[in-house]
Motif scaffolding. Structure first.
Motif, PDB file in Angstrom:
ATOM      1  N   SER A   1      -1.280  21.879 -12.034  1.00 17.75           N
ATOM      2  CA  SER A   1      -2.008  23.144 -12.067  1.00 17.75           C
ATOM      3  C   SER A   1      -3.164  23.052 -11.090  1.00 17.75           C
ATOM      4  CB  SER A   1      -2.530  23.434 -13.481  1.00 17.75           C
ATOM      5  OG  SER A   1      -3.305  24.617 -13.501  1.00 17.75           O
ATOM      6  N   GLY A   2      -3.168  23.910 -10.064  1.00 18.23           N
ATOM      7  CA  GLY A   2      -4.207  23.856  -9.049  1.00 18.23           C
ATOM      8  C   GLY A   2      -4.158  22.518  -8.337  1.00 18.23           C
ATOM      9  N   LYS A   3      -5.300  21.810  -8.338  1.00 17.31           N
ATOM     10  CA  LYS A   3      -5.360  20.503  -7.700  1.00 17.31           C
ATOM     11  C   LYS A   3      -5.011  19.363  -8.655  1.00 17.31           C
ATOM     12  CE  LYS A   3      -8.863  21.865  -4.310  1.00 17.31           C
ATOM     13  NZ  LYS A   3     -10.217  21.574  -3.744  1.00 17.31           N
ATOM     14  N   ARG A   4      -4.708  19.699  -9.890  1.00 18.30           N
ATOM     15  CA  ARG A   4      -4.423  18.659 -10.887  1.00 18.30           C
ATOM     16  C   ARG A   4      -2.936  18.351 -10.891  1.00 18.30           C
ATOM     17  NH1 ARG A   4      -8.264  19.169 -16.043  1.00 18.30           N
ATOM     18  NH2 ARG A   4      -7.573  17.006 -16.085  1.00 18.30           N
ATOM     19  N   ARG A   5      -2.603  17.076 -10.822  1.00 20.92           N
ATOM     20  CA  ARG A   5      -1.210  16.650 -10.814  1.00 20.92           C
ATOM     21  C   ARG A   5      -0.639  16.726 -12.223  1.00 20.92           C
ATOM     22  NH1 ARG A   5      -1.039  10.971  -7.849  1.00 20.92           N
ATOM     23  NH2 ARG A   5       1.194  11.390  -8.095  1.00 20.92           N
ATOM     24  N   GLY A   6       0.691  16.711 -12.280  1.00 19.37           N
ATOM     25  CA  GLY A   6       1.343  16.676 -13.569  1.00 19.37           C
ATOM     26  C   GLY A   6       1.039  15.377 -14.300  1.00 19.37           C
ATOM     27  N   GLU A   7       1.223  15.398 -15.624  1.00 24.07           N
ATOM     28  CA  GLU A   7       0.818  14.242 -16.411  1.00 24.07           C
ATOM     29  C   GLU A   7       1.702  14.123 -17.643  1.00 24.07           C
ATOM     30  OE1 GLU A   7      -3.294  12.596 -18.576  1.00 24.07           O
ATOM     31  OE2 GLU A   7      -3.286  14.494 -17.444  1.00 24.07           O
ATOM     32  N   ALA A   8       1.952  12.887 -18.066  1.00 29.23           N
ATOM     33  CA  ALA A   8       2.638  12.602 -19.319  1.00 29.23           C
ATOM     34  C   ALA A   8       1.708  11.780 -20.196  1.00 29.23           C
ATOM     35  CB  ALA A   8       3.941  11.843 -19.078  1.00 29.23           C
ATOM     36  N   ARG A   9       1.521  12.207 -21.450  1.00 29.54           N
ATOM     37  CA  ARG A   9       0.633  11.522 -22.374  1.00 29.54           C
ATOM     38  C   ARG A   9       1.418  11.102 -23.608  1.00 29.54           C
ATOM     39  NH1 ARG A   9      -4.586  15.658 -22.434  1.00 29.54           N
ATOM     40  NH2 ARG A   9      -5.067  15.530 -20.201  1.00 29.54           N
ATOM     41  N   LEU A  10       1.179   9.891 -24.078  1.00 30.68           N
ATOM     42  CA  LEU A  10       1.882   9.363 -25.235  1.00 30.68           C
ATOM     43  C   LEU A  10       0.934   9.289 -26.419  1.00 30.68           C
ATOM     44  CD1 LEU A  10       3.617   6.328 -23.495  1.00 30.68           C
ATOM     45  CD2 LEU A  10       4.257   8.733 -23.444  1.00 30.68           C
ATOM     46  N   TYR A  11       1.455   9.671 -27.598  1.00 30.71           N
ATOM     47  CA  TYR A  11       0.654   9.636 -28.817  1.00 30.71           C
ATOM     48  C   TYR A  11       1.464   9.018 -29.952  1.00 30.71           C
ATOM     49  CZ  TYR A  11      -2.532  13.038 -26.644  1.00 30.71           C
ATOM     50  OH  TYR A  11      -3.417  13.675 -25.817  1.00 30.71           O
ATOM     51  N   ARG A  12       0.754   8.300 -30.830  1.00 28.56           N
ATOM     52  CA  ARG A  12       1.321   7.852 -32.105  1.00 28.56           C
ATOM     53  C   ARG A  12       0.250   7.981 -33.150  1.00 28.56           C
ATOM     54  NH1 ARG A  12       4.992   7.182 -34.793  1.00 28.56           N
ATOM     55  NH2 ARG A  12       5.056   4.995 -35.365  1.00 28.56           N
ATOM     56  N   GLN A  13       0.560   8.624 -34.276  1.00 24.08           N
ATOM     57  CA  GLN A  13      -0.394   8.776 -35.369  1.00 24.08           C
ATOM     58  C   GLN A  13      -1.691   9.387 -34.870  1.00 24.08           C
ATOM     59  OE1 GLN A  13      -0.762   4.805 -36.822  1.00 24.08           O
ATOM     60  NE2 GLN A  13       1.225   4.793 -37.790  1.00 24.08           N
ATOM     61  N   ALA A  14      -1.585  10.397 -34.020  1.00 18.95           N
ATOM     62  CA  ALA A  14      -2.726  11.114 -33.463  1.00 18.95           C
ATOM     63  C   ALA A  14      -3.554  10.265 -32.501  1.00 18.95           C
ATOM     64  CB  ALA A  14      -3.628  11.670 -34.570  1.00 18.95           C
TER      65      ALA A  14
ATOM     66  N   LEU B   1      13.206  10.749 -19.540  1.00 18.57           N
ATOM     67  CA  LEU B   1      13.854   9.735 -20.365  1.00 18.57           C
ATOM     68  C   LEU B   1      12.743   8.997 -21.110  1.00 18.57           C
ATOM     69  CD1 LEU B   1      16.474   8.401 -17.804  1.00 18.57           C
ATOM     70  CD2 LEU B   1      17.037   9.427 -20.012  1.00 18.57           C
ATOM     71  N   VAL B   2      12.733   9.080 -22.438  1.00 14.74           N
ATOM     72  CA  VAL B   2      11.653   8.528 -23.260  1.00 14.74           C
ATOM     73  C   VAL B   2      12.215   7.413 -24.137  1.00 14.74           C
ATOM     74  CG1 VAL B   2       9.867   9.035 -24.955  1.00 14.74           C
ATOM     75  CG2 VAL B   2      10.538  10.795 -23.299  1.00 14.74           C
ATOM     76  N   PRO B   3      11.713   6.195 -24.032  1.00 15.67           N
ATOM     77  CA  PRO B   3      12.190   5.116 -24.915  1.00 15.67           C
ATOM     78  C   PRO B   3      11.923   5.452 -26.389  1.00 15.67           C
ATOM     79  CG  PRO B   3      10.917   4.225 -23.080  1.00 15.67           C
ATOM     80  CD  PRO B   3      10.725   5.700 -23.051  1.00 15.67           C
ATOM     81  N   PHE B   4      12.922   5.253 -27.225  1.00 14.51           N
ATOM     82  CA  PHE B   4      12.737   5.484 -28.664  1.00 14.51           C
ATOM     83  C   PHE B   4      11.641   4.592 -29.230  1.00 14.51           C
ATOM     84  CE2 PHE B   4      17.011   7.428 -28.533  1.00 14.51           C
ATOM     85  CZ  PHE B   4      16.773   8.550 -29.313  1.00 14.51           C
ATOM     86  N   ALA B   5      11.474   3.408 -28.630  1.00 10.27           N
ATOM     87  CA  ALA B   5      10.510   2.447 -29.184  1.00 10.27           C
ATOM     88  C   ALA B   5       9.107   3.021 -29.227  1.00 10.27           C
ATOM     89  CB  ALA B   5      10.534   1.159 -28.375  1.00 10.27           C
ATOM     90  N   ILE B   6       8.696   3.752 -28.192  1.00  8.79           N
ATOM     91  CA  ILE B   6       7.326   4.263 -28.179  1.00  8.79           C
ATOM     92  C   ILE B   6       7.184   5.492 -29.073  1.00  8.79           C
ATOM     93  CG2 ILE B   6       6.957   3.385 -25.858  1.00  8.79           C
ATOM     94  CD1 ILE B   6       7.001   6.313 -24.914  1.00  8.79           C
ATOM     95  N   LEU B   7       8.309   6.024 -29.547  1.00 11.36           N
ATOM     96  CA  LEU B   7       8.275   7.149 -30.477  1.00 11.36           C
ATOM     97  C   LEU B   7       8.295   6.679 -31.928  1.00 11.36           C
ATOM     98  CD1 LEU B   7      10.814   9.446 -28.619  1.00 11.36           C
ATOM     99  CD2 LEU B   7       8.349   9.822 -28.794  1.00 11.36           C
ATOM    100  N   GLY B   8       8.394   5.364 -32.121  1.00 12.18           N
ATOM    101  CA  GLY B   8       8.420   4.834 -33.479  1.00 12.18           C
ATOM    102  C   GLY B   8       9.760   4.959 -34.161  1.00 12.18           C
ATOM    103  N   VAL B   9      10.819   5.071 -33.389  1.00  9.35           N
ATOM    104  CA  VAL B   9      12.166   5.232 -33.926  1.00  9.35           C
ATOM    105  C   VAL B   9      13.040   4.082 -33.414  1.00  9.35           C
ATOM    106  CG1 VAL B   9      14.215   6.704 -34.022  1.00  9.35           C
ATOM    107  CG2 VAL B   9      11.941   7.731 -34.077  1.00  9.35           C
ATOM    108  N   GLU B  10      13.794   3.510 -34.309  1.00  8.24           N
ATOM    109  CA  GLU B  10      14.680   2.412 -33.944  1.00  8.24           C
ATOM    110  C   GLU B  10      15.829   2.916 -33.074  1.00  8.24           C
ATOM    111  OE1 GLU B  10      17.434  -0.991 -36.156  1.00  8.24           O
ATOM    112  OE2 GLU B  10      16.385   0.555 -37.318  1.00  8.24           O
ATOM    113  N   ALA B  11      16.050   2.255 -31.967  1.00  9.15           N
ATOM    114  CA  ALA B  11      17.155   2.631 -31.082  1.00  9.15           C
ATOM    115  C   ALA B  11      18.486   2.420 -31.794  1.00  9.15           C
ATOM    116  CB  ALA B  11      17.099   1.814 -29.800  1.00  9.15           C
ATOM    117  N   GLY B  12      19.460   3.261 -31.504  1.00  2.51           N
ATOM    118  CA  GLY B  12      20.784   3.135 -32.092  1.00  2.51           C
ATOM    119  C   GLY B  12      20.969   3.920 -33.375  1.00  2.51           C
ATOM    120  N   ARG B  13      19.917   4.615 -33.846  1.00  3.43           N
ATOM    121  CA  ARG B  13      20.066   5.421 -35.058  1.00  3.43           C
ATOM    122  C   ARG B  13      21.042   6.559 -34.824  1.00  3.43           C
ATOM    123  NH1 ARG B  13      16.028   5.238 -39.149  1.00  3.43           N
ATOM    124  NH2 ARG B  13      16.600   7.389 -39.659  1.00  3.43           N
ATOM    125  N   GLY B  14      21.846   6.856 -35.829  1.00  2.00           N
ATOM    126  CA  GLY B  14      22.788   7.966 -35.708  1.00  2.00           C
ATOM    127  C   GLY B  14      22.153   9.313 -35.963  1.00  2.00           C
TER     128      GLY B  14
END
Length: 505
Positions: A408-421, A446-459
């Motif tokens: 937005s304007g001169k500000r670049r895009g950004e990705a921020r990660l949160y857990r438990q606020a 592409l977001v790793p499940f690990a940083i979302l607090g979810v075990e990979a491979g869950r159905g």
């Protein structure tokens, strides 16, 4: 805790009955691996402790390590004997980790948690600071909170019953900070009769990501007398909805010695720790949970917004395709191109479309957002342009969150990660790109499940994607796959249930 410092913290403060002094202020006596560390602190108690014939002071080391202690005890004897106006000093520790709140994932100060907490419901379910029988006077307490839910922990009234149940109680306050002698939250003030011996804002949290708080209040000029019994309680949030870790020490004088509640085993007295990101490390074996709070049919009938918030959202089930495990970011759009898109609306307006997939241990997302002029708003990013991804393993779990902000304007895009606020400062990276398109912008990630607090491979897992699009004259359009915009986006109750299908070939 006896000396007014909870959750294993060292800090310097001064009050009428207790003081502490250390060179290591606002430091915990444990590292993030749970190993104890030496944090030298002077702990002083000035509460009078009358005795008739003899007094015994014992310090019991229940750890696996030797401890050296220096101590000093002052006492005086009286020639004219015991005064019947004197009382025996008592102190009692209690803990509920966590407190059994009915809606810890719901935001405070909203209609979704506004219930009447009164009569027998309050008597039975409030957090109990002290409950004892006999004749005496209650002179105060300290209250410690490990703020697992985040946000403001103190929307809870103190309620004190003297000599049995009645409604209203003999003393009924207007909020936790009011009982503890502060206003509009707690401040880093330690006064003679009330204050913060450990201030949450000095422990890495306050009104957002949760931290640790210990508060105290003393009834010295205004003691609360009781003849037969007393019950000192406080709400844990609105009508006891929060699920934080509460512990307390109550102080009182009794005409005759009375039993005190035995403290939990040493492992269940250890504080809840956090990792380097501020994420709470929950150890089920160290918990000593309080009783679960159950809302009655009468309360739910009188509080339709609460009843609606506690119901699952409209039944939304997503079939999420399994993609090749090592899919590069540049191939995500093509891999999901033929898959069904979820349309996201707000008040009848289409905000965009999203597609989801699973690539190995990562969640793939493509979002096409109808936002012609992306706008950045700080610090409240949700008032501007944003794509928010929430994932949780179950309805009672705090979801992981990733926020994507377009340029937005001169500000670049950004990705921020949160857990438990808590905004993560050193979490693994997320692959993503945002490009302009006709009528808006597109996000591929592409977001790793690990940083979302979810075990990979869950159905199956719970997921929500929220789009925020600012409009004219301050209007902000916000909607998600499964729910309309609410103030409780940390509530996984309203997420869609995703089922992973396919072979990924």
């Amino acid at each position: 805790d006896f000396f007014g410092l909870g959750n294993g913290f060292a800090n310097s403060y001064q009050s009428a009955l207790f003081s502490a002094s250390t060179q290591h202020n606002n430091q915990m006596c444990y590292d993030e691996n749970g190993r104890s560390r030496h944090v030298g602190t002077a702990l002083n108690c000035y509460a009078p402790m009358p005795f008739r014939k003899r007094a015994v002071v014992e310090l019991i080391n229940e750890s696996e390590e030797p401890h050296q202690k220096w101590f000093y005890i002052d006492y005086e004897t009286f020639e004219d004997g015991w005064d019947d106006e004197l009382g025996y000093f008592h102190a009692e520790f209690r803990r509920a980790n966590p407190f059994g709140g009915w809606g810890g994932d719901l935001a405070i100060n909203t209609a979704e948690v506004d219930i009447p907490c009164k009569e027998r419901f309050a008597w039975t379910n409030n957090y109990v600071i002290l409950e004892t029988r006999g004749r005496g006077q209650y002179i105060g307490c300290n209250l410690s909170v490990a703020n697992l839910c985040g946000g403001w922990w103190g929307e809870g009234d103190d309620m004190i019953w003297v000599d049995g149940y009645k409604w209203p109680p003999d003393l009924h306050g207007t909020g936790s900070e009011d009982y503890l002698g502060h206003a509009w939250g707690m401040q880093p003030n330690a006064f003679w009769r009330n204050g913060s011996s450990v201030f949450e804002g000095h422990t890495g949290g306050y009104r957002g990501a949760g931290g640790y708080q210990t508060s105290y209040v003393f009834h010295l000029e205004n003691p609360i007398y009781f003849r037969r019994e007393i019950k000192v309680t406080i709400e844990a949030g609105h009508g006891n909805h929060l699920r934080n870790d509460y512990s307390s020490t109550a102080y009182w004088y009794a005409a005759e010695p009375v039993p005190v509640k035995a403290p939990p085993p040493v492992r269940q007295r250890r504080p809840v720790l956090r990792d380097a990101n501020g994420v709470w490390l929950i150890d089920p074996e160290s918990q000593c949970p309080g009783p679960e709070v159950r809302l009655t049919h009468e309360i739910l009938a009188a509080s339709p917004a609460v009843a609606e918030a506690l119901q699952p959202a409209k039944s939304v089930t997503l079939e999420v395709p399994r993609l090749p495990a090592r899919l590069p970011l540049g191939s995500v759009r093509r891999a999901l191109g033929a898959k069904k898109a979820q349309s996201i609306r707000a008040n009848g307006r289409v905000l965009g479309r999203v597609r989801l997939g699973v690539s190995g241990d990562r969640l793939a997302l493509v979002a096409e957002v109808r936002d012609r002029k992306p706008k950045r708003v700080e610090p409240n990013f949700w008032e501007g342009s944003a794509v928010e991804l929430f994932v949780a393993p179950g309805a009672n779990a705090m979801p992981g969150q990733v926020v994507f902000l377009p340029a937005s304007g001169k500000r670049r895009g950004e990705a921020r990660l949160y857990r438990q606020a808590s905004r993560l400062v050193d979490a693994p990276g997320v692959e993503w790109e945002i490009r302009t398109m006709a009528g808006g912008y597109s996000l591929i990630t592409l977001v790793p499940f690990a940083i979302l607090g979810v075990e990979a491979g869950r159905g199956t897992f719970l997921v929500e994607v929220a789009l925020t699009v600012p409009g004219a004259k301050g209007v902000v359009w916000r909607g998600g796959i499964a729910s309309a915009a609410t103030q409780a986006w940390n509530s996984a109750r309203r997420f869609a249930r995703a089922t992973v299908s396919g072979s990924g070939a």
